[in-house]
Motif scaffolding. Structure first.
Motif, PDB file in Angstrom:
ATOM      1  N   GLY A  20      16.926 106.791  14.379  1.00  0.00           N
ATOM      2  CA  GLY A  20      16.835 107.555  15.619  1.00  0.00           C
ATOM      3  C   GLY A  20      15.451 107.548  16.257  1.00  0.00           C
ATOM      4  O   GLY A  20      15.178 108.342  17.151  1.00  0.00           O
ATOM      5  N   GLN A  21      14.594 106.646  15.815  1.00  0.00           N
ATOM      6  CA  GLN A  21      13.239 106.598  16.355  1.00  0.00           C
ATOM      7  C   GLN A  21      13.150 105.730  17.607  1.00  0.00           C
ATOM      8  O   GLN A  21      12.227 105.874  18.393  1.00  0.00           O
ATOM      9  CB  GLN A  21      12.274 106.107  15.284  1.00  0.00           C
ATOM     10  N   LEU A  22      14.088 104.811  17.767  1.00  0.00           N
ATOM     11  CA  LEU A  22      14.195 103.986  18.966  1.00  0.00           C
ATOM     12  C   LEU A  22      15.652 103.947  19.386  1.00  0.00           C
ATOM     13  O   LEU A  22      16.553 104.125  18.565  1.00  0.00           O
ATOM     14  CB  LEU A  22      13.711 102.557  18.704  1.00  0.00           C
ATOM     15  N   LYS A  23      15.870 103.699  20.670  1.00  0.00           N
ATOM     16  CA  LYS A  23      17.233 103.534  21.191  1.00  0.00           C
ATOM     17  C   LYS A  23      17.639 102.070  21.073  1.00  0.00           C
ATOM     18  O   LYS A  23      16.804 101.174  21.179  1.00  0.00           O
ATOM     19  CB  LYS A  23      17.281 103.944  22.666  1.00  0.00           C
ATOM     20  N   PHE A  49       5.290  96.030  23.872  1.00  0.00           N
ATOM     21  CA  PHE A  49       5.187  96.094  25.335  1.00  0.00           C
ATOM     22  C   PHE A  49       6.558  95.881  25.976  1.00  0.00           C
ATOM     23  O   PHE A  49       6.891  96.520  26.972  1.00  0.00           O
ATOM     24  CB  PHE A  49       4.194  95.054  25.850  1.00  0.00           C
ATOM     25  N   ALA A  50       7.351  94.985  25.407  1.00  0.00           N
ATOM     26  CA  ALA A  50       8.689  94.712  25.939  1.00  0.00           C
ATOM     27  C   ALA A  50       9.597  95.940  25.810  1.00  0.00           C
ATOM     28  O   ALA A  50      10.475  96.159  26.643  1.00  0.00           O
ATOM     29  CB  ALA A  50       9.306  93.519  25.212  1.00  0.00           C
ATOM     30  N   LEU A  51       9.378  96.742  24.783  1.00  0.00           N
ATOM     31  CA  LEU A  51      10.208  97.920  24.535  1.00  0.00           C
ATOM     32  C   LEU A  51       9.724  99.177  25.253  1.00  0.00           C
ATOM     33  O   LEU A  51      10.496 100.114  25.462  1.00  0.00           O
ATOM     34  CB  LEU A  51      10.247  98.216  23.033  1.00  0.00           C
ATOM     35  N   ALA A  52       8.471  99.219  25.616  1.00  0.00           N
ATOM     36  CA  ALA A  52       7.837 100.459  26.095  1.00  0.00           C
ATOM     37  C   ALA A  52       8.571 101.129  27.258  1.00  0.00           C
ATOM     38  O   ALA A  52       8.813 102.339  27.221  1.00  0.00           O
ATOM     39  CB  ALA A  52       6.384 100.185  26.469  1.00  0.00           C
ATOM     40  N   LYS A  53       8.917 100.384  28.259  1.00  0.00           N
ATOM     41  CA  LYS A  53       9.528 100.992  29.447  1.00  0.00           C
ATOM     42  C   LYS A  53      10.904 101.578  29.147  1.00  0.00           C
ATOM     43  O   LYS A  53      11.182 102.722  29.481  1.00  0.00           O
ATOM     44  CB  LYS A  53       9.614  99.966  30.577  1.00  0.00           C
ATOM     45  N   THR A  54      11.764 100.797  28.502  1.00  0.00           N
ATOM     46  CA  THR A  54      13.120 101.292  28.240  1.00  0.00           C
ATOM     47  C   THR A  54      13.150 102.385  27.177  1.00  0.00           C
ATOM     48  O   THR A  54      14.014 103.243  27.187  1.00  0.00           O
ATOM     49  CB  THR A  54      14.062 100.149  27.811  1.00  0.00           C
ATOM     50  N   GLN A  55      12.172 102.342  26.256  1.00  0.00           N
ATOM     51  CA  GLN A  55      12.113 103.367  25.205  1.00  0.00           C
ATOM     52  C   GLN A  55      11.369 104.614  25.670  1.00  0.00           C
ATOM     53  O   GLN A  55      11.354 105.628  24.988  1.00  0.00           O
ATOM     54  CB  GLN A  55      11.444 102.799  23.954  1.00  0.00           C
ATOM     55  N   LYS A  56      10.673 104.490  26.811  1.00  0.00           N
ATOM     56  CA  LYS A  56       9.875 105.589  27.370  1.00  0.00           C
ATOM     57  C   LYS A  56       8.847 106.096  26.359  1.00  0.00           C
ATOM     58  O   LYS A  56       8.679 107.292  26.145  1.00  0.00           O
ATOM     59  CB  LYS A  56      10.775 106.708  27.874  1.00  0.00           C
ATOM     60  N   GLN A  57       8.177 105.125  25.732  1.00  0.00           N
ATOM     61  CA  GLN A  57       7.115 105.414  24.771  1.00  0.00           C
ATOM     62  C   GLN A  57       5.957 104.459  25.031  1.00  0.00           C
ATOM     63  O   GLN A  57       6.148 103.372  25.571  1.00  0.00           O
ATOM     64  CB  GLN A  57       7.599 105.202  23.334  1.00  0.00           C
ATOM     65  N   ALA A  58       4.780 104.857  24.611  1.00  0.00           N
ATOM     66  CA  ALA A  58       3.609 103.998  24.737  1.00  0.00           C
ATOM     67  C   ALA A  58       3.753 102.803  23.790  1.00  0.00           C
ATOM     68  O   ALA A  58       4.248 102.954  22.669  1.00  0.00           O
ATOM     69  CB  ALA A  58       2.344 104.774  24.401  1.00  0.00           C
ATOM     70  N   PRO A  59       3.322 101.626  24.227  1.00  0.00           N
ATOM     71  CA  PRO A  59       3.406 100.446  23.360  1.00  0.00           C
ATOM     72  C   PRO A  59       2.728 100.649  22.000  1.00  0.00           C
ATOM     73  O   PRO A  59       3.255 100.215  20.976  1.00  0.00           O
ATOM     74  CB  PRO A  59       2.698  99.353  24.170  1.00  0.00           C
ATOM     75  N   ARG A  60       1.587 101.317  21.978  1.00  0.00           N
ATOM     76  CA  ARG A  60       0.874 101.548  20.715  1.00  0.00           C
ATOM     77  C   ARG A  60       1.717 102.395  19.764  1.00  0.00           C
ATOM     78  O   ARG A  60       1.746 102.151  18.560  1.00  0.00           O
ATOM     79  CB  ARG A  60      -0.480 102.198  20.958  1.00  0.00           C
TER      80      ARG A  60
END
Length: 92
Positions: A20-23, A49-60
């Protein structure tokens, strides 16, 4: 080697989704690059970076999560996995 690394990254993503940490994200392509500076390691991926926008989380944050999952069971052919510090770009 690259195919093995991509498989390992896919497993880490699946585990992050299961926990449940990522969608879940369909159609994601995992890319491996050779870093421009040797001290940054043998391989790098812009996956966070590819996941950041859809996951609504910072890349780091995403990178740190995946590294933590990966470090739980490193295969013997991997010495270490880490999030690198941001490189400074000098402009002329």
């Amino acid at each position: 080697m690259q195919d093995q690394l991509i498989s390992i990254l896919k497993i880490a993503l699946e585990k992050a989704v299961e926990e449940g940490q990522l969608k879940q994200q369909e159609g994601l392509s995992i890319i491996l690059d050779i870093p421009p500076q040797k001290e940054q390691g043998d391989y790098a991926t812009p996956l966070a970076f590819a996941l950041a926008k859809t996951q609504k989380q910072a890349p780091r944050n995403i990178a740190s999560l995946l590294v933590a999952i990966l470090n739980q069971s490193l295969p013997p052919f991997i010495e270490k996995i880490e999030v690198i510090k941001r490189s400074k770009v000098r402009r002329a």
